[in-house]
Design an enzyme around this catalytic site. Structure first.
Site, PDB file in Angstrom:
ATOM      1  N   SER A 183       0.976  -1.298   0.003  1.00 47.98           N
ATOM      2  CA  SER A 183      -0.133   0.007   0.177  1.00 47.98           C
ATOM      3  C   SER A 183       0.899   1.154   0.128  1.00 47.98           C
ATOM      4  O   SER A 183       2.054   1.112   0.214  1.00 47.98           O
ATOM      5  CB  SER A 183      -0.902   0.015   1.339  1.00 47.98           C
ATOM      6  OG  SER A 183      -0.131   0.026   2.483  1.00 47.98           O
ATOM      7  N   SER A 184       0.196   2.285  -0.193  1.00 53.69           N
ATOM      8  CA  SER A 184       0.809   3.668  -0.113  1.00 53.69           C
ATOM      9  C   SER A 184       1.774   3.979  -1.294  1.00 53.69           C
ATOM     10  O   SER A 184       2.934   4.447  -1.157  1.00 53.69           O
ATOM     11  CB  SER A 184       1.931   3.838   1.309  1.00 53.69           C
ATOM     12  OG  SER A 184       1.089   3.797   2.491  1.00 53.69           O
ATOM     13  N   PRO A 225       7.438  -9.222  -7.844  1.00 55.81           N
ATOM     14  CA  PRO A 225       6.353  -8.997  -7.349  1.00 55.81           C
ATOM     15  C   PRO A 225       5.220  -8.306  -8.082  1.00 55.81           C
ATOM     16  O   PRO A 225       4.052  -8.500  -7.899  1.00 55.81           O
ATOM     17  CB  PRO A 225       6.751  -7.773  -6.422  1.00 55.81           C
ATOM     18  CG  PRO A 225       8.184  -8.073  -5.907  1.00 55.81           C
ATOM     19  CD  PRO A 225       8.850  -8.669  -7.325  1.00 55.81           C
ATOM     20  N   LYS A 254       9.698  -6.886 -20.497  1.00 62.34           N
ATOM     21  CA  LYS A 254       9.745  -8.200 -20.262  1.00 62.34           C
ATOM     22  C   LYS A 254       8.395  -8.225 -19.356  1.00 62.34           C
ATOM     23  O   LYS A 254       7.512  -9.103 -19.071  1.00 62.34           O
ATOM     24  CB  LYS A 254      10.919  -8.352 -18.983  1.00 62.34           C
ATOM     25  CG  LYS A 254      11.048  -9.936 -18.470  1.00 62.34           C
ATOM     26  CD  LYS A 254      12.078 -10.156 -17.802  1.00 62.34           C
ATOM     27  CE  LYS A 254      11.798  -9.793 -16.390  1.00 62.34           C
ATOM     28  NZ  LYS A 254      12.913 -10.191 -15.384  1.00 62.34           N
ATOM     29  N   GLY A 285      -7.873  20.621  16.022  1.00 66.26           N
ATOM     30  CA  GLY A 285      -8.033  19.435  16.717  1.00 66.26           C
ATOM     31  C   GLY A 285      -9.068  19.078  17.725  1.00 66.26           C
ATOM     32  O   GLY A 285     -10.065  20.004  17.612  1.00 66.26           O
ATOM     33  N   CYS A 330      -9.535  26.676  13.269  1.00 65.34           N
ATOM     34  CA  CYS A 330     -10.658  25.881  14.037  1.00 65.34           C
ATOM     35  C   CYS A 330     -10.456  25.954  15.576  1.00 65.34           C
ATOM     36  O   CYS A 330     -10.414  26.937  16.063  1.00 65.34           O
ATOM     37  CB  CYS A 330     -10.982  24.419  13.342  1.00 65.34           C
ATOM     38  SG  CYS A 330     -12.728  23.982  13.563  1.00 65.34           S
ATOM     39  N   LEU A 331     -10.036  24.541  15.853  1.00 68.91           N
ATOM     40  CA  LEU A 331      -9.599  24.604  17.365  1.00 68.91           C
ATOM     41  C   LEU A 331      -8.586  25.637  17.684  1.00 68.91           C
ATOM     42  O   LEU A 331      -8.435  26.350  18.771  1.00 68.91           O
ATOM     43  CB  LEU A 331      -9.166  23.328  17.772  1.00 68.91           C
ATOM     44  CG  LEU A 331      -8.428  23.329  19.420  1.00 68.91           C
ATOM     45  CD1 LEU A 331      -9.640  23.294  20.219  1.00 68.91           C
ATOM     46  CD2 LEU A 331      -7.764  21.780  19.698  1.00 68.91           C
ATOM     47  N   GLY A 332      -7.555  25.896  16.686  1.00 64.79           N
ATOM     48  CA  GLY A 332      -6.541  26.861  17.030  1.00 64.79           C
ATOM     49  C   GLY A 332      -7.216  28.363  16.813  1.00 64.79           C
ATOM     50  O   GLY A 332      -6.727  29.033  17.874  1.00 64.79           O
ATOM     51  N   GLN A 348     -10.303  28.932  18.290  1.00 71.10           N
ATOM     52  CA  GLN A 348     -10.816  28.618  19.695  1.00 71.10           C
ATOM     53  C   GLN A 348      -9.750  28.987  20.707  1.00 71.10           C
ATOM     54  O   GLN A 348     -10.318  29.517  21.704  1.00 71.10           O
ATOM     55  CB  GLN A 348     -11.490  27.350  19.828  1.00 71.10           C
ATOM     56  CG  GLN A 348     -12.649  27.166  18.966  1.00 71.10           C
ATOM     57  CD  GLN A 348     -13.227  25.837  18.815  1.00 71.10           C
ATOM     58  OE1 GLN A 348     -12.953  24.890  19.658  1.00 71.10           O
ATOM     59  NE2 GLN A 348     -14.279  25.718  17.961  1.00 71.10           N
ATOM     60  N   HIS A 354     -11.919  26.067   8.198  1.00 68.22           N
ATOM     61  CA  HIS A 354     -10.688  25.395   7.331  1.00 68.22           C
ATOM     62  C   HIS A 354     -10.467  25.703   6.008  1.00 68.22           C
ATOM     63  O   HIS A 354     -10.832  25.316   5.160  1.00 68.22           O
ATOM     64  CB  HIS A 354     -10.862  23.959   7.456  1.00 68.22           C
ATOM     65  CG  HIS A 354     -10.857  23.241   8.844  1.00 68.22           C
ATOM     66  ND1 HIS A 354     -10.046  22.708   9.231  1.00 68.22           N
ATOM     67  CD2 HIS A 354     -12.017  23.043   9.542  1.00 68.22           C
ATOM     68  CE1 HIS A 354     -10.459  22.052  10.540  1.00 68.22           C
ATOM     69  NE2 HIS A 354     -11.742  22.509  10.560  1.00 68.22           N
ATOM     70  N   GLU A 393      -7.818  25.603   4.405  1.00 68.93           N
ATOM     71  CA  GLU A 393      -6.979  24.613   3.799  1.00 68.93           C
ATOM     72  C   GLU A 393      -7.674  23.780   3.026  1.00 68.93           C
ATOM     73  O   GLU A 393      -7.177  22.936   2.050  1.00 68.93           O
ATOM     74  CB  GLU A 393      -5.995  23.739   4.819  1.00 68.93           C
ATOM     75  CG  GLU A 393      -6.863  22.663   5.664  1.00 68.93           C
ATOM     76  CD  GLU A 393      -7.350  23.408   6.914  1.00 68.93           C
ATOM     77  OE1 GLU A 393      -7.697  24.689   7.198  1.00 68.93           O
ATOM     78  OE2 GLU A 393      -7.720  22.661   7.935  1.00 68.93           O
TER      79      GLU A 393
HETATM   80  N1  GLN Z   1     -12.795  20.565  18.856  1.00 77.84           N
HETATM   81  C1  GLN Z   1     -13.208  21.591  18.101  1.00 77.84           C
HETATM   82  C2  GLN Z   1     -14.774  21.583  17.936  1.00 77.84           C
HETATM   83  O1  GLN Z   1     -15.337  20.439  17.898  1.00 77.84           O
HETATM   84  C3  GLN Z   1     -12.599  22.051  16.875  1.00 77.84           C
HETATM   85  C4  GLN Z   1     -12.658  21.114  15.973  1.00 77.84           C
HETATM   86  C5  GLN Z   1     -11.555  21.316  14.696  1.00 77.84           C
HETATM   87  O2  GLN Z   1     -10.342  21.982  15.138  1.00 77.84           O
HETATM   88  N2  GLN Z   1     -11.628  20.833  13.565  1.00 77.84           N
HETATM   89  O3  GLN Z   1     -15.345  22.571  17.777  1.00 77.84           O
END
Ligand code: GLN
Length: 538
Positions: free
Chosen positions: A14-15, A191, A224, A355, A382-384, A386, A508, A510
């Site tokens: 894989s990968s 392989p 081959k 996160g 996001c969590l960043g 917050q 997000h 990104e």
């Molecule tokens: N944990 C946070 C929330 O649920 C942020 C989620 C995230 O960073 N994707 O709101």
């Protein structure tokens, strides 16, 4: 034109980069004016990857329509510049769920429900879903896993049937690995031969073989392989390691992958693909000499795929700004007020990662505090975002022990709190606020200037939000709420205008940055980081 279906399977290990090969082929067909989409079938039982932690399959990608998807869909979008949807990522869990739902409804009229034909029919129905919209000339289907896996078997059976039914409108590309044995100083094709045999045993004859290799596979050796595997010699293509994945479309084109695909599917290739903009990006990439150093503060620093889309967005932005990206991972669990300076002072800009959960959160606060006090360009996602809000509440507004109720349900200052509609939800899968939402930006804000617009749309994945009861206090203190949802008025963007670049987004960005259209906010952030770096080192 009738929709053409290309299946991409993998063997040996894989990968190998089936996603990159699928994306590169899609890029070449798009550059020839065809309409192309890519979908991924994952053989695991999870209904979607939203409930998987990053240690399992890396980042969870989010589509415009709010589907939590495999990170390969991120590659598809970055290469094709075309949004994917829920239909582009299907798992075994989803296939079974749908078949079992039909069984419960009585749709099978008393018949015994079996893997063949019911599961395979459901797979086939999903393969054709995007093709049947009439929006695409080519549907590329990547089959996750490797040939010979027990869990891949129903997918391969579906592919076998579809090839039979679709005739010239179906084609199979098989990706294998050619290892180099250093002791013997030899490349080994055995392989590959075994892997193709396995595929033939389930009734699939590959049309094209792509050999992943670290060293050049000589033409004689490729001939081959062709002979052993019943494949045309020119259809045995090598995919040798290149410095950047974005170069793979070119290495595939040099070996005529696009021409071969078109001819095999009864289409005459006309002229050359238009890769002008793509090549401009690659030229910038190879000619950049100066660096920009960005620190990424998160808890999954040892996993290279956990923040995949953020890495790629930064890389694209840096490339467009003629810089090499020097990305430094900073472990949030190891950050303290005492070492923040030492770990962060070399950074031109800092990203506070998204996160879930408590782990590493206090380190994020230390990073934010240091960056805010030292006026380093800082981007919280996001969590960043917050965390930026919480840090500001604690250290500037004097709201002691302010927190998100995700981390501390008893906090005296719930500046980040569970969204109203999330309060009654107990199921984890697919229940967050997901997908693209509109956002209205304050015209004079830095974000609005970055986007060159006041109405934008970006993708979300969260349960918690900025608590509106504290809005006034933040605004008065100097952290402004500069972006909100036009319908619900949820705060989506915060910014401290008096800082160089201090912005947090609940969304997000990104997920919406591609090679041909890098995300404006990442561009603006990296631009600010470059300027700060130059000022700092002057
Ligand atoms: N944990 C946070 C929330 O649920 C942020 C989620 C995230 O960073 N994707 O709101």
């Amino acid at each position: 034109m009738e929709t053409k279906y290309i299946f991409v399977t993998g063997g040996v290990v894989s990968s190998l980069g089936k996603g990159i090969i699928s994306s590169s082929l899609a890029r070449l067909l798009l550059a020839r004016g065809y309409r192309v989409t890519i979908q991924k079938f994952d053989p695991y039982i999870n209904v979607d990857p939203g409930t998987l932690n990053p240690y399992e399959h890396g980042e969870c990608y989010v589509t415009v329509d709010g589907h939590e998807a495999d990170l390969d869909l991120g590659h598809y979008e970055r290469f094709t510049n075309t949004p994917t949807t829920r239909a582009n990522n299907v798992t075994t869990g989803r296939i079974y769920q749908s078949v079992i739902d039909k069984e419960r409804r009585g749709d099978y009229l008393g018949k015994t429900v079996q893997i063949i034909p019911h599961i395979t029919d459901e797979i086939k129905r999903n393969v054709k879903l995007l093709g049947n919209t009439g929006k695409f000339d080519f549907v590329i289907t990547e089959i996750g896993g490797t040939v010979g896996d027990i869990e891949s078997t129903p997918y391969l059976e579906a592919v076998r049937q579809l090839r039979w039914e679709l005739g010239k409108n179906a084609l199979c590309v098989h990706l294998t690995y050619v290892p180099y044995l250093r002791a013997a100083k030899e490349l080994k094709t055995k392989p590959t031969q075994h892997s193709v045999k396995l595929l033939q045993q389930v009734g699939i004859q590959p049309d094209i073989l792509v050999l992943r290799t670290e060293k050049d596979v000589p033409a004689g050796m490729r001939r081959k392989v062709a002979q052993f595997c019943n494949v045309d010699p020119e259809a045995v293509i090598q995919s040798i390691d290149v410095p950047t994945i974005y170069q793979v479309p070119l290495t595939m084109h040099e070996q005529h992958l696009d021409d071969i695909v078109l001819r095999k599917m009864g289409l005459e290739p006309k002229g050359e693909p238009n890769l002008e903009a793509w090549n401009r990006f690659l030229t910038k990439l190879s000619s950049a000499t100066k660096e920009v150093t960005i620190g990424l503060v998160g808890k999954y620093v040892e996993l290279q795929d956990a923040y995949k889309s953020i890495n790629e967005s930064l890389f694209q932005a840096a490339t467009y700004l003629d810089r090499k990206l020097n990305l430094v991972y900073i472990h949030s669990e190891k950050l303290t007020d005492a070492n923040a300076e030492e770990k962060l002072k070399g950074m031109d800009g800092v990203i506070i990662a998204p996160g879930f959960g408590q782990r590493g959160i206090e380190g994020k606060f230390c990073a934010i505090k240091w960056c805010r006090e030292n006026d380093v360009p800082t981007f919280g996602i996001c969590l960043g975002m917050q965390c930026m809000v919480i840090e500001y509440a604690r250290n500037v507004l004097g709201l002691e022990d302010a927190n998100s109720t995700e981390m501390d349900t008893h906090t005296p200052h719930n500046v980040i709190d569970l969204m109203e509609e999330q309060k009654s939800i107990s199921n984890m899968g697919g229940t967050m606020r997901l997908g693209a939402f509109a956002c209205r930006l304050l015209p004079q804000s830095r974000v609005a200037k970055a986007y060159g617009a006041t109405e934008i749309s970006e993708r979300h994945r969260h349960r918690f939000e900025f608590n509106d009861e504290y809005r006034e206090r933040f605004e008065q203190g100097g952290m402004k709420c500069v972006g909100e949802n036009p319908d619900t008025h949820l705060v989506e963007v915060v910014e401290i205008p008096e800082k160089r670049w201090f912005i947090g987004t609940q969304y997000h960005p990104e997920y919406q940055s591609t090679v041909l259209h890098p995300n404006p906010l990442f561009l603006d952030f990296v631009k600010a980081a470059i300027a700060y770096g130059e000022e700092k080192n002057a």
